[in-house]
Design an enzyme around this catalytic site. Structure first.
Site, PDB file in Angstrom:
ATOM      1  N   SER A  13       0.784  -1.238   0.000  1.00 40.30           N
ATOM      2  CA  SER A  13       0.000   0.000   0.000  1.00 40.30           C
ATOM      3  C   SER A  13       0.814   1.286   0.000  1.00 40.30           C
ATOM      4  O   SER A  13       0.307   2.331  -0.392  1.00 40.30           O
ATOM      5  CB  SER A  13      -0.945   0.017   1.207  1.00 40.30           C
ATOM      6  OG  SER A  13      -0.204  -0.068   2.412  1.00 40.30           O
ATOM      7  N   GLY A  15       3.492   1.880  -1.769  1.00 44.98           N
ATOM      8  CA  GLY A  15       4.115   2.140  -3.063  1.00 44.98           C
ATOM      9  C   GLY A  15       3.436   3.314  -3.748  1.00 44.98           C
ATOM     10  O   GLY A  15       2.280   3.642  -3.465  1.00 44.98           O
ATOM     11  N   ASN A  39       7.964   0.517   5.697  1.00 46.43           N
ATOM     12  CA  ASN A  39       7.921   1.980   5.710  1.00 46.43           C
ATOM     13  C   ASN A  39       6.771   2.492   6.589  1.00 46.43           C
ATOM     14  O   ASN A  39       5.726   2.898   6.091  1.00 46.43           O
ATOM     15  CB  ASN A  39       7.788   2.511   4.281  1.00 46.43           C
ATOM     16  CG  ASN A  39       8.143   3.981   4.183  1.00 46.43           C
ATOM     17  OD1 ASN A  39       8.100   4.706   5.177  1.00 46.43           O
ATOM     18  ND2 ASN A  39       8.497   4.420   2.985  1.00 46.43           N
ATOM     19  N   ASP A  63       5.482  -9.137   6.348  1.00 42.89           N
ATOM     20  CA  ASP A  63       6.322  -9.697   5.297  1.00 42.89           C
ATOM     21  C   ASP A  63       5.482 -10.774   4.639  1.00 42.89           C
ATOM     22  O   ASP A  63       5.276 -11.853   5.194  1.00 42.89           O
ATOM     23  CB  ASP A  63       7.600 -10.294   5.902  1.00 42.89           C
ATOM     24  CG  ASP A  63       8.535 -10.878   4.850  1.00 42.89           C
ATOM     25  OD1 ASP A  63       8.087 -11.089   3.696  1.00 42.89           O
ATOM     26  OD2 ASP A  63       9.707 -11.132   5.179  1.00 42.89           O
ATOM     27  N   ALA A  89      -1.156  -5.800  -4.768  1.00 41.61           N
ATOM     28  CA  ALA A  89      -0.292  -4.820  -5.432  1.00 41.61           C
ATOM     29  C   ALA A  89       1.171  -4.915  -4.994  1.00 41.61           C
ATOM     30  O   ALA A  89       2.032  -4.277  -5.598  1.00 41.61           O
ATOM     31  CB  ALA A  89      -0.804  -3.400  -5.165  1.00 41.61           C
ATOM     32  N   ALA A  90       1.453  -5.692  -3.959  1.00 44.34           N
ATOM     33  CA  ALA A  90       2.834  -5.798  -3.473  1.00 44.34           C
ATOM     34  C   ALA A  90       3.716  -6.441  -4.536  1.00 44.34           C
ATOM     35  O   ALA A  90       3.353  -7.460  -5.124  1.00 44.34           O
ATOM     36  CB  ALA A  90       2.866  -6.615  -2.191  1.00 44.34           C
ATOM     37  N   TYR A 155      11.399 -10.862 -13.268  1.00 50.20           N
ATOM     38  CA  TYR A 155      10.286  -9.981 -12.907  1.00 50.20           C
ATOM     39  C   TYR A 155       9.093 -10.197 -13.833  1.00 50.20           C
ATOM     40  O   TYR A 155       7.963 -10.394 -13.378  1.00 50.20           O
ATOM     41  CB  TYR A 155      10.720  -8.520 -12.968  1.00 50.20           C
ATOM     42  CG  TYR A 155       9.551  -7.563 -12.858  1.00 50.20           C
ATOM     43  CD1 TYR A 155       8.955  -7.306 -11.626  1.00 50.20           C
ATOM     44  CD2 TYR A 155       9.014  -6.952 -13.997  1.00 50.20           C
ATOM     45  CE1 TYR A 155       7.865  -6.467 -11.528  1.00 50.20           C
ATOM     46  CE2 TYR A 155       7.922  -6.104 -13.901  1.00 50.20           C
ATOM     47  CZ  TYR A 155       7.350  -5.866 -12.667  1.00 50.20           C
ATOM     48  OH  TYR A 155       6.258  -5.039 -12.574  1.00 50.20           O
ATOM     49  N   LYS A 159       5.158 -11.681 -13.051  1.00 47.81           N
ATOM     50  CA  LYS A 159       3.928 -10.949 -13.340  1.00 47.81           C
ATOM     51  C   LYS A 159       3.069 -11.685 -14.376  1.00 47.81           C
ATOM     52  O   LYS A 159       1.834 -11.654 -14.312  1.00 47.81           O
ATOM     53  CB  LYS A 159       4.253  -9.532 -13.832  1.00 47.81           C
ATOM     54  CG  LYS A 159       4.734  -8.600 -12.732  1.00 47.81           C
ATOM     55  CD  LYS A 159       3.643  -8.358 -11.700  1.00 47.81           C
ATOM     56  CE  LYS A 159       4.021  -7.294 -10.708  1.00 47.81           C
ATOM     57  NZ  LYS A 159       2.940  -7.028  -9.727  1.00 47.81           N
ATOM     58  N   HIS A 188       5.513   5.513 -13.610  1.00 52.32           N
ATOM     59  CA  HIS A 188       6.615   6.136 -12.870  1.00 52.32           C
ATOM     60  C   HIS A 188       7.938   5.683 -13.485  1.00 52.32           C
ATOM     61  O   HIS A 188       8.175   4.486 -13.639  1.00 52.32           O
ATOM     62  CB  HIS A 188       6.562   5.735 -11.392  1.00 52.32           C
ATOM     63  CG  HIS A 188       5.339   6.226 -10.692  1.00 52.32           C
ATOM     64  ND1 HIS A 188       4.370   5.386 -10.197  1.00 52.32           N
ATOM     65  CD2 HIS A 188       4.911   7.478 -10.417  1.00 52.32           C
ATOM     66  CE1 HIS A 188       3.401   6.087  -9.639  1.00 52.32           C
ATOM     67  NE2 HIS A 188       3.705   7.355  -9.766  1.00 52.32           N
TER      68      HIS A 188
END
Length: 242
Positions: A13, A15, A39, A63, A89-90, A155, A159, A188
């Protein structure tokens, strides 16, 4: 689904993109269970922003690669609200040349980008079934899986696995749970991207610009509100993958 008053669990969340999705839903009256990793400062700021929009909020540090942490999430949310929406979304977005890839690295990327989403989905679906509720699952994938950029093999594979699972899960969890995905394009810029590199990428996007996080959030909200779309991926990329 009328989303006002509903509750969402969203992983990753804090990010940049996920934060925008959270605030978009909070503005629509959705209560937010925000799962983050480390964070805490960003999590606290996000919680304050949610409350300013009049929605309730719960921040949970976890985690997601550890089963015991996932169990704690679902134990704690029982005291907050029963969720009807899950957004996976992680993720970790990382460049890695093939000669440097190790088995441990592959497991690390897949554990967060794919396995954690599957485990969260399993727990969420079981909770809905127990409470006899309908629900929505949105997986955040990535338009780059259609572009196959070099040095992102692990990666993009992680996905692509999540996008494939989206289809199978949509069939399995129907009719009470819809499962869809949103695949953002260039939203981004990564650190180190030069002005010339940006120009080259933008020249291949028919829309002629990078996307906005708000545009991705709008696609997520649309899929949650629609009860007749399942097993689909909405690609929000300005035509980049055409």
């Amino acid at each position: 689904m009328d989303i006002k008053g509903k509750t969402v669990i969203i992983t990753g969340s804090t990010g940049k993109l996920a934060r925008t999705i959270v605030l978009s839903l909070a503005q629509a009256g959705v209560n937010c269970i925000c799962v983050y990793h480390k964070n805490k400062k960003a999590a606290n700021a996000l919680e304050s922003a949610i409350k300013k929009n009049g929605a309730r909020s719960l921040s949970l540090a976890a985690d997601l690669t550890k089963p015991q942490d996932v169990e704690k999430i679902f134990t704690k949310i029982k005291k907050f609200s029963q969720p009807e929406i899950l957004i996976n979304a992680a993720a970790v977005f990382e460049k890695m040349p093939s000669e440097k890839i190790t088995g441990d690295y592959v497991r690390k990327i897949f554990d967060l980008n794919f396995t954690s989403a599957m485990v969260m989905t399993q727990k969420f679906a079981a909770l809905l079934k127990k409470n006899k509720k309908a629900g929505k699952i949105i997986n955040i994938t990535d338009a780059t899986i259609e572009k196959h950029p070099k040095e992102y093999s692990v990666y993009t594979a992680s996905k692509a696995a999540l996008e494939s699972a989206t289809i199978s899960l949509a069939k399995e969890l129907a009719p009470n749970i819809t499962v869809n995905a949103v695949a953002p394009g260039v939203v981004h810029w990564q650190k180190g991207v030069t002005v010339e590199q940006k120009k080259g990428i933008l020249s291949r996007i028919p829309a002629g610009r990078e996307g906005l996080a708000e545009e991705v959030a709008a696609a997520v909200k649309f899929l949650i509100e629609n009860d007749y779309i399942t097993g689909q991926t909405i690609t929000v990329d300005g035509g980049w993958t055409l």
